[in-house]
Design a protein around this motif. Structure first.
Motif, PDB file in Angstrom:
ATOM      1  N   ALA A 111      38.637  43.976  52.226  1.00  0.00           N
ATOM      2  CA  ALA A 111      38.777  43.926  50.424  1.00  0.00           C
ATOM      3  C   ALA A 111      38.668  42.579  49.844  1.00  0.00           C
ATOM      4  O   ALA A 111      37.987  42.207  49.035  1.00  0.00           O
ATOM      5  N   ASP A 151      37.732  42.043  46.216  1.00  0.00           N
ATOM      6  CA  ASP A 151      38.617  42.985  45.343  1.00  0.00           C
ATOM      7  C   ASP A 151      40.011  42.558  45.727  1.00  0.00           C
ATOM      8  O   ASP A 151      40.843  43.472  46.510  1.00  0.00           O
ATOM      9  N   ARG A 196      42.576  43.278  43.693  1.00  0.00           N
ATOM     10  CA  ARG A 196      43.627  44.464  43.440  1.00  0.00           C
ATOM     11  C   ARG A 196      43.608  45.403  44.547  1.00  0.00           C
ATOM     12  O   ARG A 196      44.730  45.707  44.847  1.00  0.00           O
ATOM     13  N   GLY A 197      42.616  45.601  44.888  1.00  0.00           N
ATOM     14  CA  GLY A 197      42.667  46.781  46.151  1.00  0.00           C
ATOM     15  C   GLY A 197      43.229  46.140  47.382  1.00  0.00           C
ATOM     16  O   GLY A 197      44.008  46.977  47.975  1.00  0.00           O
TER      17      GLY A 197
END
Length: 494
Positions: free
Chosen positions: A427, A432, A434-435
Protein backbone atom coordinates in the motif's frame (compact mmCIF):
# COMPACT_ATOMS: atom_id res chain seq x y z
CA UNK A 1 -13.99 -10.57 45.00
CA UNK A 2 -13.10 -6.89 45.54
CA UNK A 3 -10.42 -5.46 47.85
CA UNK A 4 -12.88 -4.92 50.71
CA UNK A 5 -14.05 -8.53 50.60
CA UNK A 6 -10.49 -9.80 50.48
CA UNK A 7 -9.57 -7.67 53.51
CA UNK A 8 -12.59 -8.91 55.50
CA UNK A 9 -11.79 -12.52 54.64
CA UNK A 10 -8.23 -12.06 55.81
CA UNK A 11 -9.29 -10.41 59.08
CA UNK A 12 -11.74 -13.20 59.86
CA UNK A 13 -9.11 -15.85 59.13
CA UNK A 14 -6.53 -14.11 61.32
CA UNK A 15 -9.03 -13.77 64.17
CA UNK A 16 -9.53 -17.54 64.18
CA UNK A 17 -5.95 -17.94 65.37
CA UNK A 18 -5.96 -15.18 67.99
CA UNK A 19 -6.29 -17.56 70.92
CA UNK A 20 -3.71 -20.07 69.78
CA UNK A 21 -0.68 -18.24 71.10
CA UNK A 22 1.69 -21.21 71.37
CA UNK A 23 1.30 -22.43 67.84
CA UNK A 24 -0.07 -19.29 66.28
CA UNK A 25 2.83 -18.69 63.89
CA UNK A 26 2.76 -22.31 62.74
CA UNK A 27 -0.99 -22.22 62.22
CA UNK A 28 -0.82 -18.96 60.25
CA UNK A 29 1.92 -20.38 58.09
CA UNK A 30 -0.14 -23.52 57.51
CA UNK A 31 -3.24 -21.51 56.58
CA UNK A 32 -1.21 -19.36 54.15
CA UNK A 33 0.15 -22.53 52.54
CA UNK A 34 -3.38 -23.93 52.18
CA UNK A 35 -4.66 -20.77 50.53
CA UNK A 36 -1.75 -20.61 48.10
CA UNK A 37 -2.07 -24.32 47.28
CA UNK A 38 -5.76 -23.94 46.48
CA UNK A 39 -5.08 -20.88 44.32
CA UNK A 40 -2.31 -22.68 42.42
CA UNK A 41 -4.56 -25.69 41.93
CA UNK A 42 -7.28 -23.51 40.40
CA UNK A 43 -4.71 -21.72 38.25
CA UNK A 44 -3.24 -25.03 37.07
CA UNK A 45 -6.71 -26.21 36.05
CA UNK A 46 -7.24 -22.96 34.13
CA UNK A 47 -3.94 -23.37 32.27
CA UNK A 48 -4.42 -26.96 31.09
CA UNK A 49 -5.80 -25.67 27.79
CA UNK A 50 -5.71 -21.84 27.56
CA UNK A 51 -8.00 -21.94 24.53
CA UNK A 52 -10.80 -23.57 26.52
CA UNK A 53 -10.41 -21.76 29.84
CA UNK A 54 -13.42 -19.86 31.11
CA UNK A 55 -13.11 -16.25 32.32
CA UNK A 56 -14.87 -17.32 35.52
CA UNK A 57 -12.12 -19.83 36.36
CA UNK A 58 -9.41 -17.23 35.81
CA UNK A 59 -11.34 -14.79 37.98
CA UNK A 60 -11.52 -17.43 40.69
CA UNK A 61 -7.76 -18.08 40.48
CA UNK A 62 -7.03 -14.36 40.61
CA UNK A 63 -9.27 -13.89 43.66
CA UNK A 64 -7.71 -16.85 45.47
CA UNK A 65 -4.19 -15.60 44.75
CA UNK A 66 -5.16 -12.13 45.99
CA UNK A 67 -6.53 -13.62 49.20
CA UNK A 68 -3.44 -15.82 49.71
CA UNK A 69 -1.09 -12.86 49.19
CA UNK A 70 -3.10 -10.57 51.47
CA UNK A 71 -3.34 -13.26 54.17
CA UNK A 72 0.39 -13.96 54.15
CA UNK A 73 1.30 -10.27 54.31
CA UNK A 74 -1.20 -9.60 57.11
CA UNK A 75 0.10 -12.65 58.99
CA UNK A 76 3.62 -11.21 58.89
CA UNK A 77 2.42 -8.22 60.92
CA UNK A 78 1.03 -10.46 63.63
CA UNK A 79 3.99 -12.84 64.01
CA UNK A 80 6.94 -12.04 66.25
CA UNK A 81 9.99 -12.25 64.01
CA UNK A 82 12.37 -12.98 66.90
CA UNK A 83 10.16 -15.56 68.61
CA UNK A 84 9.27 -17.44 65.40
CA UNK A 85 12.08 -16.72 62.89
CA UNK A 86 11.49 -19.84 60.77
CA UNK A 87 7.74 -19.29 60.41
CA UNK A 88 8.29 -15.59 59.76
CA UNK A 89 10.68 -16.32 56.89
CA UNK A 90 8.33 -18.96 55.48
CA UNK A 91 5.46 -16.46 55.56
CA UNK A 92 7.69 -13.98 53.73
CA UNK A 93 8.34 -16.57 51.04
CA UNK A 94 4.65 -17.42 50.76
CA UNK A 95 3.72 -13.73 50.49
CA UNK A 96 6.34 -13.23 47.79
CA UNK A 97 5.30 -16.33 45.85
CA UNK A 98 1.59 -15.54 45.99
CA UNK A 99 2.21 -11.95 44.96
CA UNK A 100 4.50 -12.98 42.11
CA UNK A 101 1.93 -15.42 40.74
CA UNK A 102 -0.88 -12.90 41.17
CA UNK A 103 1.18 -10.23 39.43
CA UNK A 104 1.99 -12.60 36.56
CA UNK A 105 -1.70 -13.34 36.05
CA UNK A 106 -2.72 -9.68 36.29
CA UNK A 107 0.01 -8.68 33.84
CA UNK A 108 -1.00 -11.39 31.37
CA UNK A 109 -4.58 -10.10 31.56
CA UNK A 110 -3.31 -6.52 31.07
CA UNK A 111 -4.73 -5.43 34.42
CA UNK A 112 -1.71 -3.23 34.92
CA UNK A 113 -3.10 -0.88 37.57
CA UNK A 114 -4.01 -3.83 39.78
CA UNK A 115 -0.56 -5.32 39.18
CA UNK A 116 1.03 -2.06 40.29
CA UNK A 117 -1.10 -1.94 43.47
CA UNK A 118 -0.20 -5.52 44.39
CA UNK A 119 3.53 -4.97 43.92
CA UNK A 120 3.49 -1.70 45.87
CA UNK A 121 1.77 -3.41 48.80
CA UNK A 122 4.37 -6.15 48.75
CA UNK A 123 7.22 -3.63 48.76
CA UNK A 124 5.64 -1.59 51.55
CA UNK A 125 4.42 -4.38 53.82
CA UNK A 126 7.06 -7.07 53.65
CA UNK A 127 10.71 -7.20 54.61
CA UNK A 128 11.91 -9.00 51.52
CA UNK A 129 15.30 -10.55 50.94
CA UNK A 130 17.44 -8.41 48.58
CA UNK A 131 16.86 -10.64 45.54
CA UNK A 132 13.09 -10.78 46.12
CA UNK A 133 13.00 -7.02 46.60
CA UNK A 134 14.88 -6.49 43.36
CA UNK A 135 12.57 -8.79 41.35
CA UNK A 136 9.52 -7.02 42.79
CA UNK A 137 10.94 -3.61 41.80
CA UNK A 138 11.75 -4.74 38.27
CA UNK A 139 8.24 -6.18 37.90
CA UNK A 140 6.80 -2.91 39.21
CA UNK A 141 8.74 -0.99 36.58
CA UNK A 142 7.51 -3.36 33.89
CA UNK A 143 3.88 -2.90 34.92
CA UNK A 144 4.30 0.88 35.06
CA UNK A 145 5.80 0.85 31.57
CA UNK A 146 3.04 -1.39 30.21
CA UNK A 147 0.43 0.97 31.70
CA UNK A 148 1.93 3.87 29.75
CA UNK A 149 3.87 5.51 32.61
CA UNK A 150 7.33 5.38 31.07
CA UNK A 151 8.89 8.12 33.21
CA UNK A 152 7.78 6.40 36.42
CA UNK A 153 8.97 3.05 35.10
CA UNK A 154 12.36 4.51 34.20
CA UNK A 155 12.76 5.89 37.73
CA UNK A 156 12.01 2.45 39.22
CA UNK A 157 14.37 0.75 36.76
CA UNK A 158 17.20 3.14 37.56
CA UNK A 159 16.71 2.61 41.28
CA UNK A 160 16.91 -1.15 40.78
CA UNK A 161 20.07 -0.88 38.65
CA UNK A 162 21.83 1.35 41.18
CA UNK A 163 20.64 -0.46 44.31
CA UNK A 164 21.35 -4.06 43.30
CA UNK A 165 24.82 -4.24 41.83
CA UNK A 166 26.20 -6.61 40.76
CA UNK A 167 23.02 -8.28 39.43
CA UNK A 168 23.73 -11.66 41.00
CA UNK A 169 21.97 -13.85 43.55
CA UNK A 170 23.41 -15.46 46.66
CA UNK A 171 24.94 -18.22 44.55
CA UNK A 172 26.77 -15.72 42.37
CA UNK A 173 24.45 -16.37 39.40
CA UNK A 174 23.12 -13.63 37.13
CA UNK A 175 19.61 -12.37 37.84
CA UNK A 176 18.51 -12.06 34.22
CA UNK A 177 15.73 -9.41 34.53
CA UNK A 178 18.06 -7.00 36.32
CA UNK A 179 21.05 -7.81 34.10
CA UNK A 180 18.95 -6.99 31.01
CA UNK A 181 17.68 -3.64 32.26
CA UNK A 182 20.38 -1.22 30.96
CA UNK A 183 20.18 -2.73 27.47
CA UNK A 184 16.37 -2.80 27.60
CA UNK A 185 16.21 0.89 28.49
CA UNK A 186 18.54 1.75 25.59
CA UNK A 187 16.44 -0.27 23.14
CA UNK A 188 13.21 1.42 24.23
CA UNK A 189 14.66 4.93 23.93
CA UNK A 190 16.32 4.10 20.59
CA UNK A 191 13.14 2.68 19.11
CA UNK A 192 11.02 5.69 19.96
CA UNK A 193 13.41 7.92 18.03
CA UNK A 194 15.01 9.85 20.89
CA UNK A 195 18.54 10.05 19.45
CA UNK A 196 19.97 12.14 22.30
CA UNK A 197 18.42 9.93 24.96
CA UNK A 198 19.54 6.80 23.12
CA UNK A 199 23.14 8.00 23.02
CA UNK A 200 23.03 8.69 26.76
CA UNK A 201 21.49 5.32 27.61
CA UNK A 202 23.91 3.56 25.28
CA UNK A 203 26.89 5.00 27.11
CA UNK A 204 25.38 4.11 30.49
CA UNK A 205 24.81 0.55 29.34
CA UNK A 206 28.33 0.23 27.97
CA UNK A 207 29.83 1.41 31.27
CA UNK A 208 27.58 -1.00 33.20
CA UNK A 209 28.45 -4.11 31.19
CA UNK A 210 32.12 -3.17 30.82
CA UNK A 211 32.49 -2.82 34.59
CA UNK A 212 30.57 -6.04 35.17
CA UNK A 213 32.85 -7.99 32.80
CA UNK A 214 36.03 -6.45 34.24
CA UNK A 215 35.02 -7.20 37.83
CA UNK A 216 34.24 -10.90 37.18
CA UNK A 217 37.09 -12.19 34.99
CA UNK A 218 36.93 -15.79 33.87
CA UNK A 219 33.30 -16.27 34.87
CA UNK A 220 29.98 -16.69 33.10
CA UNK A 221 29.18 -13.17 34.29
CA UNK A 222 32.09 -11.80 32.25
CA UNK A 223 30.96 -13.81 29.22
CA UNK A 224 27.39 -12.53 29.52
CA UNK A 225 28.60 -8.95 29.95
CA UNK A 226 30.78 -9.16 26.85
CA UNK A 227 28.00 -10.81 24.85
CA UNK A 228 25.68 -7.95 25.76
CA UNK A 229 28.35 -5.40 24.82
CA UNK A 230 28.73 -7.13 21.44
CA UNK A 231 24.97 -6.89 20.94
CA UNK A 232 24.92 -3.18 21.80
CA UNK A 233 27.86 -2.43 19.51
CA UNK A 234 26.14 -4.34 16.72
CA UNK A 235 22.94 -2.33 17.21
CA UNK A 236 24.89 0.92 16.83
CA UNK A 237 27.22 -0.12 14.01
CA UNK A 238 30.41 -0.11 16.08
CA UNK A 239 31.87 -3.10 14.26
CA UNK A 240 35.45 -2.95 15.53
CA UNK A 241 34.24 -2.77 19.12
CA UNK A 242 31.90 -5.69 18.50
CA UNK A 243 34.78 -7.74 17.10
CA UNK A 244 36.90 -6.92 20.17
CA UNK A 245 34.20 -8.28 22.49
CA UNK A 246 33.65 -11.39 20.39
CA UNK A 247 37.40 -12.04 20.23
CA UNK A 248 37.46 -11.96 24.03
CA UNK A 249 34.74 -14.62 24.01
CA UNK A 250 36.55 -16.87 21.53
CA UNK A 251 37.47 -19.80 23.75
CA UNK A 252 38.41 -22.70 21.47
CA UNK A 253 37.06 -25.19 24.03
CA UNK A 254 33.62 -23.55 24.16
CA UNK A 255 30.62 -24.99 22.33
CA UNK A 256 29.94 -21.48 21.04
CA UNK A 257 33.45 -21.11 19.54
CA UNK A 258 32.51 -21.87 15.93
CA UNK A 259 29.44 -19.61 15.92
CA UNK A 260 31.40 -16.75 17.51
CA UNK A 261 34.26 -17.06 15.01
CA UNK A 262 31.75 -17.24 12.15
CA UNK A 263 30.14 -14.03 13.38
CA UNK A 264 33.56 -12.34 13.50
CA UNK A 265 34.23 -13.49 9.94
CA UNK A 266 30.85 -12.12 8.83
CA UNK A 267 31.63 -8.71 10.36
CA UNK A 268 35.05 -8.59 8.66
CA UNK A 269 33.52 -9.51 5.32
CA UNK A 270 30.17 -7.74 5.16
CA UNK A 271 30.72 -4.80 7.54
CA UNK A 272 34.43 -3.98 7.48
CA UNK A 273 34.86 -5.27 3.90
CA UNK A 274 38.06 -7.09 4.70
CA UNK A 275 37.19 -9.85 2.25
CA UNK A 276 40.42 -11.83 2.33
CA UNK A 277 40.43 -12.03 6.10
CA UNK A 278 36.81 -13.16 6.16
CA UNK A 279 37.42 -15.85 3.53
CA UNK A 280 40.49 -17.14 5.38
CA UNK A 281 38.47 -17.39 8.60
CA UNK A 282 35.68 -19.31 6.88
CA UNK A 283 38.21 -21.70 5.33
CA UNK A 284 39.72 -22.37 8.76
CA UNK A 285 36.32 -22.95 10.34
CA UNK A 286 35.13 -25.24 7.54
CA UNK A 287 38.30 -27.31 7.91
CA UNK A 288 37.62 -27.52 11.64
CA UNK A 289 34.01 -28.74 11.41
CA UNK A 290 34.37 -30.86 8.25
CA UNK A 291 31.98 -31.55 5.39
CA UNK A 292 30.07 -34.12 7.45
CA UNK A 293 28.67 -31.29 9.58
CA UNK A 294 25.33 -30.58 7.92
CA UNK A 295 24.64 -27.41 9.92
CA UNK A 296 27.77 -25.30 10.39
CA UNK A 297 29.62 -26.36 7.23
CA UNK A 298 26.89 -25.45 4.68
CA UNK A 299 26.15 -22.25 6.58
CA UNK A 300 29.75 -21.11 6.20
CA UNK A 301 29.79 -22.24 2.58
CA UNK A 302 26.79 -19.99 1.99
CA UNK A 303 28.44 -17.08 3.77
CA UNK A 304 31.55 -17.59 1.67
CA UNK A 305 29.34 -17.22 -1.40
CA UNK A 306 28.03 -13.92 0.00
CA UNK A 307 31.62 -12.64 0.34
CA UNK A 308 32.30 -13.65 -3.27
CA UNK A 309 29.25 -11.64 -4.29
CA UNK A 310 30.59 -8.61 -2.41
CA UNK A 311 33.81 -9.05 -4.40
CA UNK A 312 31.64 -8.99 -7.57
CA UNK A 313 32.80 -12.50 -8.39
CA UNK A 314 29.29 -13.62 -9.24
CA UNK A 315 30.24 -16.78 -11.13
CA UNK A 316 32.30 -18.09 -8.20
CA UNK A 317 29.47 -17.24 -5.81
CA UNK A 318 26.95 -19.05 -7.98
CA UNK A 319 29.18 -22.13 -8.25
CA UNK A 320 29.29 -22.31 -4.45
CA UNK A 321 25.52 -21.92 -4.23
CA UNK A 322 24.99 -24.66 -6.82
CA UNK A 323 27.32 -26.94 -4.83
CA UNK A 324 25.38 -26.08 -1.71
CA UNK A 325 22.07 -26.94 -3.36
CA UNK A 326 23.45 -30.25 -4.63
CA UNK A 327 25.35 -31.43 -1.53
CA UNK A 328 23.22 -29.97 1.26
CA UNK A 329 19.67 -30.04 -0.07
CA UNK A 330 18.04 -29.90 3.36
CA UNK A 331 20.04 -26.81 4.32
CA UNK A 332 19.32 -25.12 0.99
CA UNK A 333 15.65 -26.03 1.22
CA UNK A 334 15.24 -24.33 4.60
CA UNK A 335 17.42 -21.30 3.80
CA UNK A 336 15.52 -18.77 1.64
CA UNK A 337 18.47 -16.31 1.63
CA UNK A 338 20.49 -18.89 -0.35
CA UNK A 339 17.89 -18.99 -3.13
CA UNK A 340 17.69 -15.18 -3.01
CA UNK A 341 21.47 -14.98 -3.41
CA UNK A 342 21.29 -17.32 -6.40
CA UNK A 343 18.77 -15.02 -8.09
CA UNK A 344 20.93 -12.00 -7.30
CA UNK A 345 24.01 -13.52 -8.95
CA UNK A 346 22.13 -13.56 -12.27
CA UNK A 347 20.65 -10.10 -11.80
CA UNK A 348 24.01 -8.56 -10.96
CA UNK A 349 25.40 -10.10 -14.16
CA UNK A 350 22.57 -8.30 -15.99
CA UNK A 351 20.82 -11.56 -16.85
CA UNK A 352 17.38 -10.43 -15.73
CA UNK A 353 15.38 -13.13 -17.47
CA UNK A 354 17.21 -15.90 -15.60
CA UNK A 355 17.10 -13.86 -12.39
CA UNK A 356 13.31 -13.59 -12.67
CA UNK A 357 13.08 -17.36 -13.00
CA UNK A 358 15.04 -17.78 -9.77
CA UNK A 359 12.95 -15.10 -8.02
CA UNK A 360 9.84 -17.05 -9.06
CA UNK A 361 11.35 -20.22 -7.58
CA UNK A 362 11.98 -18.30 -4.38
CA UNK A 363 8.39 -17.04 -4.25
CA UNK A 364 6.80 -20.44 -4.78
CA UNK A 365 9.27 -22.81 -3.11
CA UNK A 366 9.83 -20.70 0.00
CA UNK A 367 6.25 -19.58 0.36
CA UNK A 368 5.66 -17.34 3.36
CA UNK A 369 9.32 -16.46 3.96
CA UNK A 370 10.34 -12.81 4.23
CA UNK A 371 12.56 -13.27 1.20
CA UNK A 372 9.67 -14.63 -0.88
CA UNK A 373 7.25 -11.91 0.18
CA UNK A 374 9.84 -9.22 -0.41
CA UNK A 375 10.73 -10.64 -3.84
CA UNK A 376 7.20 -9.97 -5.12
CA UNK A 377 7.56 -6.25 -4.40
CA UNK A 378 11.15 -6.22 -5.62
CA UNK A 379 10.29 -7.64 -9.06
CA UNK A 380 7.29 -5.30 -9.34
CA UNK A 381 9.53 -2.33 -8.55
CA UNK A 382 12.05 -3.49 -11.17
CA UNK A 383 9.40 -3.33 -13.88
CA UNK A 384 8.04 -0.05 -12.54
CA UNK A 385 11.49 1.56 -12.74
CA UNK A 386 11.95 0.12 -16.23
CA UNK A 387 8.76 1.87 -17.33
CA UNK A 388 6.94 -1.43 -17.94
CA UNK A 389 3.75 -0.41 -16.18
CA UNK A 390 1.55 -3.37 -17.20
CA UNK A 391 4.01 -5.92 -15.85
CA UNK A 392 4.54 -3.92 -12.66
CA UNK A 393 0.79 -3.78 -12.04
CA UNK A 394 0.50 -7.54 -12.64
CA UNK A 395 3.21 -8.25 -10.09
CA UNK A 396 1.58 -5.90 -7.58
CA UNK A 397 -1.76 -7.71 -8.06
CA UNK A 398 -0.06 -11.07 -7.64
CA UNK A 399 1.61 -9.79 -4.48
CA UNK A 400 -1.71 -8.65 -2.99
CA UNK A 401 -3.30 -12.05 -3.72
CA UNK A 402 -0.25 -13.90 -2.35
CA UNK A 403 -0.34 -11.97 0.94
CA UNK A 404 -4.08 -12.35 1.36
CA UNK A 405 -3.91 -16.11 0.80
CA UNK A 406 -1.13 -16.48 3.36
CA UNK A 407 -3.09 -14.43 5.89
CA UNK A 408 -6.23 -16.54 5.39
CA UNK A 409 -4.28 -19.79 5.69
CA UNK A 410 -2.89 -18.78 9.09
CA UNK A 411 -5.62 -16.51 10.48
CA UNK A 412 -4.61 -15.36 13.95
CA UNK A 413 -1.08 -16.70 13.56
CA UNK A 414 2.20 -14.91 13.01
CA UNK A 415 2.11 -15.66 9.29
CA UNK A 416 -1.00 -13.50 9.06
CA UNK A 417 0.88 -10.71 10.82
CA UNK A 418 3.82 -10.96 8.40
CA UNK A 419 1.52 -11.07 5.39
CA UNK A 420 -0.34 -7.99 6.64
CA UNK A 421 3.00 -6.21 7.08
CA UNK A 422 3.84 -6.80 3.43
CA UNK A 423 0.34 -5.71 2.40
CA UNK A 424 1.04 -2.47 4.25
CA UNK A 425 4.35 -2.10 2.41
CA UNK A 426 2.53 -2.69 -0.88
CA UNK A 427 0.00 0.00 0.00
CA UNK A 428 2.86 2.38 0.82
CA UNK A 429 4.54 1.59 -2.53
CA UNK A 430 1.30 2.65 -4.20
CA UNK A 431 1.25 5.76 -1.96
CA UNK A 432 -1.93 4.68 -0.20
CA UNK A 433 -0.61 6.06 3.09
CA UNK A 434 -3.94 5.98 4.90
CA UNK A 435 -4.51 2.36 3.97
CA UNK A 436 -0.96 1.39 4.90
CA UNK A 437 -1.19 3.10 8.29
CA UNK A 438 -4.50 1.38 8.97
CA UNK A 439 -3.03 -2.02 8.18
CA UNK A 440 -0.04 -1.35 10.45
CA UNK A 441 -2.11 -0.30 13.44
CA UNK A 442 -4.35 -3.30 12.80
CA UNK A 443 -1.33 -5.58 13.03
CA UNK A 444 -0.38 -4.06 16.37
CA UNK A 445 -3.91 -4.37 17.75
CA UNK A 446 -3.98 -8.07 16.87
CA UNK A 447 -0.34 -8.97 17.60
CA UNK A 448 0.77 -6.44 20.19
CA UNK A 449 2.79 -8.96 22.23
CA UNK A 450 4.97 -9.95 19.27
CA UNK A 451 7.90 -8.15 17.69
CA UNK A 452 6.09 -7.94 14.35
CA UNK A 453 3.31 -5.99 16.08
CA UNK A 454 5.70 -3.53 17.71
CA UNK A 455 7.57 -3.02 14.44
CA UNK A 456 4.27 -2.33 12.68
CA UNK A 457 3.34 0.29 15.28
CA UNK A 458 6.72 1.98 14.89
CA UNK A 459 6.19 2.20 11.12
CA UNK A 460 2.69 3.59 11.70
CA UNK A 461 4.16 6.33 13.93
CA UNK A 462 6.50 7.44 11.15
CA UNK A 463 3.76 7.29 8.53
CA UNK A 464 1.35 9.44 10.52
CA UNK A 465 4.10 11.95 11.24
CA UNK A 466 5.75 12.17 7.83
CA UNK A 467 3.36 11.10 5.06
CA UNK A 468 -0.01 11.94 6.65
CA UNK A 469 1.07 15.06 8.52
CA UNK A 470 -0.62 14.01 11.77
CA UNK A 471 1.92 14.59 14.57
CA UNK A 472 -0.70 14.32 17.34
CA UNK A 473 -1.70 10.85 16.18
CA UNK A 474 1.99 9.91 15.87
CA UNK A 475 2.68 11.07 19.43
CA UNK A 476 -0.29 9.12 20.76
CA UNK A 477 0.90 5.95 19.02
CA UNK A 478 4.40 6.58 20.33
CA UNK A 479 3.05 6.48 23.88
CA UNK A 480 1.42 3.15 23.10
CA UNK A 481 4.72 1.90 21.70
CA UNK A 482 6.62 2.79 24.89
CA UNK A 483 4.18 0.65 26.84
CA UNK A 484 4.41 -2.20 24.33
CA UNK A 485 8.19 -2.28 24.61
CA UNK A 486 7.87 -3.58 28.17
CA UNK A 487 7.87 -6.96 26.43
CA UNK A 488 11.24 -6.70 24.66
CA UNK A 489 13.78 -9.37 25.42
CA UNK A 490 17.46 -8.45 25.43
CA UNK A 491 19.18 -11.57 26.73
CA UNK A 492 22.24 -12.13 24.52
CA UNK A 493 22.72 -15.55 22.95
CA UNK A 494 26.26 -16.88 23.33
Amino acid sequence: MNKVNVALTVLVALAMFAGCSDNRAVRLRYEAEKKLYQAEKTLSTAQVDPRMVSPELLDQARQQLAEAAAFAMAALDSVNRLASPIEYRELQMLATQATAELNHLLYAQRRYDESIDVLKRLLQNSELAPEELMVARVNLGRSLQASGRWDSALAVYNTAIESYYPPVNGKGELITPLFNLPASIFEVVARIGDSVGAQYEMQRAIVYYTDLAAQHPGTQIEASGRAMLARLYDATGQWQNEVAQLEALSDSTSQAYVSIRARIAEIHGLRLRDFNRALAMYDTLMARVGKADTVAYPDMLFRTALIKMEQKNYLAARDLLVDLKRDYRNFFGRTPPAQLALARTFELERNWDRAEVEYSVLIESYRGSDEAMGALLYVAKHYEQAGRKDQAERWYRDAEEYYQNLAKADAGGLMEAKAMSYRAELAARLQDWRGAAGLLTGIYEKFSHYEVGRQALLKAVGMHREQLGEPAVADSLLGVLKAALAEIETTPQL
